[in-house]
Design a protein around this motif. Sequence first.
Motif, PDB file in Angstrom:
ATOM      1  N   MET A   1       0.849  -1.191   0.000  1.00  0.00           N
ATOM      2  CA  MET A   1       0.000   0.000   0.000  1.00  0.00           C
ATOM      3  C   MET A   1       0.891   1.250   0.000  1.00  0.00           C
ATOM      4  SD  MET A   1      -2.917   1.134   2.774  1.00  0.00           S
ATOM      5  CE  MET A   1      -3.845  -0.355   2.487  1.00  0.00           C
ATOM      6  N   ASP A   2       0.555   2.215  -0.845  1.00  0.00           N
ATOM      7  CA  ASP A   2       1.333   3.435  -0.932  1.00  0.00           C
ATOM      8  C   ASP A   2       1.151   4.262   0.334  1.00  0.00           C
ATOM      9  OD1 ASP A   2       2.224   2.765  -3.430  1.00  0.00           O
ATOM     10  OD2 ASP A   2       0.646   3.865  -4.486  1.00  0.00           O
ATOM     11  N   ASN A   3       2.226   4.921   0.749  1.00  0.00           N
ATOM     12  CA  ASN A   3       2.188   5.796   1.907  1.00  0.00           C
ATOM     13  C   ASN A   3       2.574   7.195   1.439  1.00  0.00           C
ATOM     14  OD1 ASN A   3       2.854   7.297   4.260  1.00  0.00           O
ATOM     15  ND2 ASN A   3       3.224   5.414   5.390  1.00  0.00           N
ATOM     16  N   PRO A   4       1.625   8.117   1.325  1.00  0.00           N
ATOM     17  CA  PRO A   4       1.907   9.460   0.814  1.00  0.00           C
ATOM     18  C   PRO A   4       3.001  10.176   1.605  1.00  0.00           C
ATOM     19  CG  PRO A   4      -0.462   9.086   0.949  1.00  0.00           C
ATOM     20  CD  PRO A   4       0.190   7.925   1.616  1.00  0.00           C
ATOM     21  N   GLN A   5       3.015   9.977   2.935  1.00  0.00           N
ATOM     22  CA  GLN A   5       4.023  10.631   3.764  1.00  0.00           C
ATOM     23  C   GLN A   5       5.426  10.132   3.421  1.00  0.00           C
ATOM     24  OE1 GLN A   5       3.355  10.193   7.971  1.00  0.00           O
ATOM     25  NE2 GLN A   5       5.032  11.548   8.526  1.00  0.00           N
ATOM     26  N   GLU A   6       5.549   8.809   3.211  1.00  0.00           N
ATOM     27  CA  GLU A   6       6.844   8.236   2.843  1.00  0.00           C
ATOM     28  C   GLU A   6       7.251   8.675   1.443  1.00  0.00           C
ATOM     29  OE1 GLU A   6       7.180   4.071   3.340  1.00  0.00           O
ATOM     30  OE2 GLU A   6       7.036   4.140   5.523  1.00  0.00           O
ATOM     31  N   ASP A   7       6.284   8.728   0.529  1.00  0.00           N
ATOM     32  CA  ASP A   7       6.584   9.182  -0.833  1.00  0.00           C
ATOM     33  C   ASP A   7       7.115  10.618  -0.812  1.00  0.00           C
ATOM     34  OD1 ASP A   7       5.722   6.763  -1.781  1.00  0.00           O
ATOM     35  OD2 ASP A   7       3.738   7.469  -2.384  1.00  0.00           O
ATOM     36  N   GLU A   8       6.503  11.460   0.005  1.00  0.00           N
ATOM     37  CA  GLU A   8       6.942  12.854   0.121  1.00  0.00           C
ATOM     38  C   GLU A   8       8.337  12.930   0.714  1.00  0.00           C
ATOM     39  OE1 GLU A   8       5.610  16.950   2.454  1.00  0.00           O
ATOM     40  OE2 GLU A   8       4.190  15.284   2.258  1.00  0.00           O
ATOM     41  N   GLN A   9       8.604  12.090   1.723  1.00  0.00           N
ATOM     42  CA  GLN A   9       9.925  12.087   2.344  1.00  0.00           C
ATOM     43  C   GLN A   9      10.995  11.659   1.351  1.00  0.00           C
ATOM     44  OE1 GLN A   9      10.572  13.119   5.539  1.00  0.00           O
ATOM     45  NE2 GLN A   9      12.733  12.915   4.996  1.00  0.00           N
ATOM     46  N   MET A  10      10.695  10.620   0.564  1.00  0.00           N
ATOM     47  CA  MET A  10      11.647  10.142  -0.440  1.00  0.00           C
ATOM     48  C   MET A  10      11.920  11.214  -1.499  1.00  0.00           C
ATOM     49  SD  MET A  10      13.021   7.238   0.010  1.00  0.00           S
ATOM     50  CE  MET A  10      12.881   5.718   0.925  1.00  0.00           C
ATOM     51  N   ALA A  11      10.879  11.953  -1.872  1.00  0.00           N
ATOM     52  CA  ALA A  11      11.056  13.024  -2.857  1.00  0.00           C
ATOM     53  C   ALA A  11      11.974  14.119  -2.313  1.00  0.00           C
ATOM     54  CB  ALA A  11       9.693  13.612  -3.228  1.00  0.00           C
ATOM     55  N   GLU A  12      11.826  14.441  -1.034  1.00  0.00           N
ATOM     56  CA  GLU A  12      12.680  15.451  -0.409  1.00  0.00           C
ATOM     57  C   GLU A  12      14.133  14.981  -0.348  1.00  0.00           C
ATOM     58  OE1 GLU A  12      11.055  16.411   3.387  1.00  0.00           O
ATOM     59  OE2 GLU A  12       9.254  17.349   2.561  1.00  0.00           O
ATOM     60  N   ILE A  13      14.336  13.702  -0.049  1.00  0.00           N
ATOM     61  CA  ILE A  13      15.697  13.149   0.001  1.00  0.00           C
ATOM     62  C   ILE A  13      16.329  13.190  -1.388  1.00  0.00           C
ATOM     63  CG2 ILE A  13      17.045  11.041   0.394  1.00  0.00           C
ATOM     64  CD1 ILE A  13      14.917  10.327   2.568  1.00  0.00           C
ATOM     65  N   ARG A  14      15.559  12.829  -2.396  1.00  0.00           N
ATOM     66  CA  ARG A  14      16.058  12.824  -3.770  1.00  0.00           C
ATOM     67  C   ARG A  14      16.449  14.240  -4.196  1.00  0.00           C
ATOM     68  NH1 ARG A  14      11.754  11.140  -5.893  1.00  0.00           N
ATOM     69  NH2 ARG A  14      12.143   8.949  -5.428  1.00  0.00           N
ATOM     70  N   ASN A  15      15.599  15.203  -3.837  1.00  0.00           N
ATOM     71  CA  ASN A  15      15.893  16.596  -4.186  1.00  0.00           C
ATOM     72  C   ASN A  15      17.145  17.093  -3.467  1.00  0.00           C
ATOM     73  OD1 ASN A  15      15.045  19.285  -5.349  1.00  0.00           O
ATOM     74  ND2 ASN A  15      14.957  19.787  -3.152  1.00  0.00           N
ATOM     75  N   GLU A  16      17.292  16.706  -2.191  1.00  0.00           N
ATOM     76  CA  GLU A  16      18.479  17.115  -1.425  1.00  0.00           C
ATOM     77  C   GLU A  16      19.747  16.514  -2.029  1.00  0.00           C
ATOM     78  OE1 GLU A  16      20.353  19.180   1.799  1.00  0.00           O
ATOM     79  OE2 GLU A  16      18.344  19.285   0.890  1.00  0.00           O
ATOM     80  N   LEU A  17      19.649  15.264  -2.468  1.00  0.00           N
ATOM     81  CA  LEU A  17      20.791  14.599  -3.086  1.00  0.00           C
ATOM     82  C   LEU A  17      21.207  15.317  -4.368  1.00  0.00           C
ATOM     83  CD1 LEU A  17      22.776  12.218  -3.325  1.00  0.00           C
ATOM     84  CD2 LEU A  17      20.943  10.913  -4.438  1.00  0.00           C
ATOM     85  N   GLN A  18      20.216  15.642  -5.198  1.00  0.00           N
ATOM     86  CA  GLN A  18      20.509  16.290  -6.473  1.00  0.00           C
ATOM     87  C   GLN A  18      21.029  17.712  -6.285  1.00  0.00           C
ATOM     88  OE1 GLN A  18      16.685  15.926  -8.354  1.00  0.00           O
ATOM     89  NE2 GLN A  18      17.062  13.832  -9.076  1.00  0.00           N
ATOM     90  N   THR A  19      20.564  18.375  -5.241  1.00  0.00           N
ATOM     91  CA  THR A  19      20.926  19.788  -5.030  1.00  0.00           C
ATOM     92  C   THR A  19      22.225  19.952  -4.249  1.00  0.00           C
ATOM     93  OG1 THR A  19      18.562  20.335  -4.988  1.00  0.00           O
ATOM     94  CG2 THR A  19      20.101  21.998  -4.130  1.00  0.00           C
ATOM     95  N   ASN A  20      22.372  19.169  -3.171  1.00  0.00           N
ATOM     96  CA  ASN A  20      23.485  19.419  -2.241  1.00  0.00           C
ATOM     97  C   ASN A  20      24.432  18.232  -2.051  1.00  0.00           C
ATOM     98  OD1 ASN A  20      22.640  22.119  -1.566  1.00  0.00           O
ATOM     99  ND2 ASN A  20      20.962  21.187  -0.420  1.00  0.00           N
ATOM    100  N   GLY A  21      24.140  17.092  -2.699  1.00  0.00           N
ATOM    101  CA  GLY A  21      25.080  15.988  -2.653  1.00  0.00           C
ATOM    102  C   GLY A  21      24.796  14.933  -1.598  1.00  0.00           C
ATOM    103  N   CYS A  22      25.658  13.920  -1.579  1.00  0.00           N
ATOM    104  CA  CYS A  22      25.459  12.727  -0.748  1.00  0.00           C
ATOM    105  C   CYS A  22      25.451  13.034   0.746  1.00  0.00           C
ATOM    106  CB  CYS A  22      26.538  11.691  -1.053  1.00  0.00           C
ATOM    107  SG  CYS A  22      26.416  10.969  -2.709  1.00  0.00           S
ATOM    108  N   ALA A  23      26.405  13.830   1.204  1.00  0.00           N
ATOM    109  CA  ALA A  23      26.516  14.110   2.633  1.00  0.00           C
ATOM    110  C   ALA A  23      25.265  14.807   3.164  1.00  0.00           C
ATOM    111  CB  ALA A  23      27.750  14.954   2.917  1.00  0.00           C
ATOM    112  N   ALA A  24      24.751  15.752   2.401  1.00  0.00           N
ATOM    113  CA  ALA A  24      23.557  16.482   2.822  1.00  0.00           C
ATOM    114  C   ALA A  24      22.335  15.570   2.836  1.00  0.00           C
ATOM    115  CB  ALA A  24      23.309  17.668   1.894  1.00  0.00           C
TER     116      ALA A  24
END
Length: 398
Positions: A1-24
């Motif tokens: 079952m999809d979890n909207p809260q988890e999907d949103e969290q994963m999207a934020e992590i992906r954006n942080e990775l693309q913007t500020n790199g692995c450490a961030a």
Amino acid sequence: MDNPQEDEQMAEIRNELQTNGCAAAAAMIQTYLDEQDNVQLNIAITGESGSGKSTFVNAFRGIRNSDKERAAPTGVKETTKDFTPYPHPNYPNVTLWDLPGIGTTNFPADKYLKLVEFERYDFFIIISADRFRENDVKLAEEIQKMKKKFYFVRSKIDHNIHDERETRGSEFNGEETLKEIREDCIQGLKGRVQSPQVFLVASRKLHLYDFRLLEKTLQEELPAHKRDALLLALPNVSIEIIIQKKEALQARIKYLAIMSALGAAVPVLGLSFAADMAMMVTTIRKYQATFGLDKESLQRLAQTVRKPLDEIRAVMTSPLAGNEISKDLIIKILCSSMIELSLMAAEEGSRCIPFLGIPAAMGLSFVSTYKSLNMFLDMLAEDAQKVFEKALGLNTAV
């Protein structure tokens, strides 16, 4: 079952990775996991003196009444003179507050909620050893006005069942007795309390009667972000709770695996492996405590059910059973699981591949961490079910 809260969290992590790199991105994940571990849940336990409040507090936390250092004091006299916090031994973010009996000299009914700092608590459990009294009803009415949740618990049900069995002899019917007690309590609350629910509980035998229904109701009515905090702190009183705990812990593994992958991006031979081992030790110890399989929890369980500790330990079959979780133990178990070991070896070796080495190492690190933690979680969940069946059994007859 999809979890909207988890999907949103994963999207934020992906954006942080693309913007500020692995450490961030790794720091963001760690912050998220820390927040999950530190969600505050404050449970108020109240009722008249002698109702069994303190015993309930101790049982919920898996603490024996005889534990002088950590147990809420119990006795036939009023032992709670002030509102006292009792953090859960394994999840200190979950605190049960043993409140003084309502209507006592220092805590009169009309000032009770203000004196015990009402706003602090997520919900109230109102306990009585027989019928709910006028003060209990007044308290419930005030809590209703404040738009907070409260639940009635009729305690010491095992005593009632024993007395009825002795009195009625061959005419005793356990289910009918429970029904009569519940209806009697509800009738005394109707008209003043909206849709009263009464849960029949024996604090020394939480696996019987209505405790499982109570915990299910609490989970359904708590805000979503507090449900896991309650679940992971609950005592293992049913196979269902053990399974739910496993699912909650399993949902976090992907975040740890992503952190492992991000750590593998650092081009230093052996660094990722060392970090993964340290993380696994911490995580598996948490699993062990959550399932009540650490040494202290098993000793308390053996004392509670009055069975030899060795007899309870004997049913545990995983290589983690009865052992202190350490880096050496984890490596030993992984060595016997060639898939996980080969993935870790491939991760370190892949760093030497020009251009593609780091991305390959990251992918292998994710897979090896994900598979390893799932394997250890499966082991401990299976052991927890075996311990539960051995210690308490699945017979819920009254």
